[in-house]
Write an enzyme that holds these catalytic residues in place. Structure first.
Site, PDB file in Angstrom:
ATOM      1  N   GLY A  37       0.841  -1.194   0.000  1.00  0.00           N
ATOM      2  CA  GLY A  37       0.000   0.000   0.000  1.00  0.00           C
ATOM      3  C   GLY A  37       0.878   1.246   0.000  1.00  0.00           C
ATOM      4  O   GLY A  37       2.117   1.146   0.038  1.00  0.00           O
ATOM      5  N   GLU A  80      10.420   1.952   0.225  1.00  0.00           N
ATOM      6  CA  GLU A  80       9.899   2.486  -1.054  1.00  0.00           C
ATOM      7  C   GLU A  80       9.965   4.005  -1.051  1.00  0.00           C
ATOM      8  O   GLU A  80       9.893   4.634  -2.111  1.00  0.00           O
ATOM      9  CB  GLU A  80       8.433   2.057  -1.245  1.00  0.00           C
ATOM     10  CG  GLU A  80       8.270   0.918  -2.219  1.00  0.00           C
ATOM     11  CD  GLU A  80       6.811   0.694  -2.602  1.00  0.00           C
ATOM     12  OE1 GLU A  80       5.986   0.476  -1.693  1.00  0.00           O
ATOM     13  OE2 GLU A  80       6.511   0.721  -3.803  1.00  0.00           O
TER      14      GLU A  80
HETATM   15  C1  6MZ Z   1       3.110  -0.726  -2.566  1.00  0.00           C
HETATM   16  C2  6MZ Z   1       1.596  -1.728  -3.965  1.00  0.00           C
HETATM   17  C3  6MZ Z   1       2.427  -1.483  -5.083  1.00  0.00           C
HETATM   18  O1  6MZ Z   1      -3.922  -6.116  -3.447  1.00  0.00           O
HETATM   19  O2  6MZ Z   1      -5.752  -5.038  -4.770  1.00  0.00           O
HETATM   20  N1  6MZ Z   1       0.503  -2.346  -4.406  1.00  0.00           N
HETATM   21  N2  6MZ Z   1       1.942  -1.356  -2.724  1.00  0.00           N
HETATM   22  N3  6MZ Z   1       3.957  -0.450  -3.582  1.00  0.00           N
HETATM   23  C4  6MZ Z   1       3.653  -0.802  -4.856  1.00  0.00           C
HETATM   24  N4  6MZ Z   1       4.532  -0.461  -5.844  1.00  0.00           N
HETATM   25  C5  6MZ Z   1       4.192   0.365  -6.928  1.00  0.00           C
HETATM   26  N5  6MZ Z   1       1.829  -1.985  -6.158  1.00  0.00           N
HETATM   27  C6  6MZ Z   1       0.642  -2.527  -5.728  1.00  0.00           C
HETATM   28  O3  6MZ Z   1      -3.423  -5.154  -5.705  1.00  0.00           O
HETATM   29  C7  6MZ Z   1      -3.269  -3.755  -5.743  1.00  0.00           C
HETATM   30  C8  6MZ Z   1      -2.738  -3.249  -4.422  1.00  0.00           C
HETATM   31  O4  6MZ Z   1      -1.401  -3.722  -4.217  1.00  0.00           O
HETATM   32  C9  6MZ Z   1      -0.630  -2.745  -3.538  1.00  0.00           C
HETATM   33  C10 6MZ Z   1      -1.542  -1.557  -3.282  1.00  0.00           C
HETATM   34  O5  6MZ Z   1      -2.097  -1.675  -1.992  1.00  0.00           O
HETATM   35  C11 6MZ Z   1      -2.602  -1.729  -4.365  1.00  0.00           C
HETATM   36  O6  6MZ Z   1      -3.816  -1.104  -4.018  1.00  0.00           O
HETATM   37  P1  6MZ Z   1      -4.536  -5.906  -4.815  1.00  0.00           P
HETATM   38  O7  6MZ Z   1      -4.753  -7.178  -5.557  1.00  0.00           O
END
Ligand code: 6MZ
Length: 362
Positions: free
Chosen positions: A197, A227
């Site tokens: 997130g 990050e």
């Molecule tokens: C942090 C990330 C992310 O869980 O709804 N997500 N969190 N850093 C990143 N790097 C760019 N990329 C994705 O997949 C989408 C969710 O994954 C996390 C975020 O919480 C995003 O809403 P799901 O399947």
């Protein structure tokens, strides 16, 4: 690139909703546009934009979730995402997703995960093995099937394990609910917990109790770590000693020192890091230093839909950016087997699959 596509690969950092096909996302948005739920042209403009900062990426995820978060769609996306990985010869994937609740449509974290599992069960274009007991002695990852004209056709096989993500917007109770759900779903292939997130949201102390509980109960942990610049949190996360971390873009001297001493494997997402401006260019990417130091690394996509990439493209990018040959790329891909959260039996099968590819290295 073609060669990277033909090589067996392991994917350990892929978010379900970030891996949605562009075509599916546009189709779903168009449907909602027709129903008057959203303005399709606004949506299309945002999702087709190719360069976004990390902050914009999280705005995009909120948009994606608007069109994806119902049971039927989650089932469909799971099916498509796993098929897409299998088609490019990913032989093992740990797919992560955040279980979501939405009372208005009768969705609980559990029913969300049931929709994901339904998606895995619904795949028939490739062989999917996701139950822990779904291991057999077949050493090849290609099985055979007979089509309707009695021709024998090879089928790809992919092993899937699930990681449940805790979103940094969640409370300690929400996080605990996710961990308890993960424990209940071990028999459908849930092996661990991820913390992800928006990294500028939430405090480590909020998630720690749930993560500690997960650890004590035998779930493996991977954390999005570094990050954004946050030295205190990075140190606290490393002290927690997770099995793996993702990204590590904003590490400083003592962070590198601790990471290397503890030998915590790093999930490297090259395109994601560049596209979100977390790293200015590949020649200054920490991959180089970690690779030279022989530190455990695994090349991953993060969100292949959002960043228009694939595991093969990421390996191909690593090869060209860091001057790695076929042997080095293959070794890098094969080494990832050691960092998976599934058991030794799966590791053995995966090693056999990789070893049968060795003749293609010449
Ligand atoms: C942090 C990330 C992310 O869980 O709804 N997500 N969190 N850093 C990143 N790097 C760019 N990329 C994705 O997949 C989408 C969710 O994954 C996390 C975020 O919480 C995003 O809403 P799901 O399947």
């Amino acid at each position: 690139m073609e060669w990277c596509e033909s090589m067996p690969k392991v994917e350990l950092h892929a978010h379900l909703n970030g891996s949605i096909r562009d075509s599916t996302l546009l189709e779903l948005a168009r449907d909602l546009g027709e129903k008057g739920v959203l303005v399709f042209s606004d949506f299309e403009h945002v999702i087709l934009k190719s360069d976004r900062s990390l902050v914009e990426v999280f705005k995009l995820f909120d948009l994606i979730h608007m069109v994806t978060t119902d049971h039927t769609t989650i089932t469909r996306i799971t099916r498509e995402v796993v098929e897409d990985f299998a088609y490019e010869n990913v032989v093992y994937i740990e797919l992560r997703t955040t279980p979501k609740k939405n009372k208005s449509i009768g969705m609980s974290k559990r029913s969300y995960m049931e929709a994901v599992v339904e998606g895995l069960k619904s795949i028939n274009s490739v062989d999917v093995a996701f139950m822990p007991h779904d291991v057999d002695s077949r050493s090849s990852l290609n099985s055979m099937s007979i089509d309707n004209t009695n021709n024998v056709i090879p089928r790809k096989r992919i092993y899937v394990r699930l990681l449940l993500s805790i979103d940094r917007r969640e409370t300690t109770e929400d996080a605990m609910e996710t961990v308890k759900l993960a424990l209940e779903l071990k028999d459908v292939g849930v092996v661990g917990i991820d913390l992800s997130g928006n990294p500028i949201v939430g405090e480590w102390t909020t998630f720690w109790p749930a993560l500690q509980f997960a650890k004590e109960n035998g779930l493996a942990i991977t954390l999005h770590c570094g990050e954004v610049p946050n030295p205190k949190e990075i140190q606290a996360m490393l002290d927690f000693w997770p099995q793996r971390i993702g990204h590590a873009c904003f590490f400083e001297g003592e962070d590198w020192e601790k990471l290397k001493r503890l030998k915590i494997p790093v999930e490297i997402c090259l395109t994601s890091n560049i596209r979100t401006n977390s790293i200015s260019s590949l020649d200054v990417h920490h991959f180089v230093d970690l690779y030279k130091a022989n530190h455990p690394l695994v090349i991953c996509t993060d969100d292949f839909g959002v960043f228009s990439t694939s595991v093969s493209k990421e390996y191909s990018l690593a090869a060209s950016a860091f001057g790695l040959g076929k042997k080095e790329i293959f070794q890098l891909a094969r080494d990832a087997i050691e960092f998976i959260f599934a058991d030794d039996e799966i590791k053995k099968i995966l090693k056999q699959a990789f070893d049968s590819f060795v003749p293609n290295l010449a």
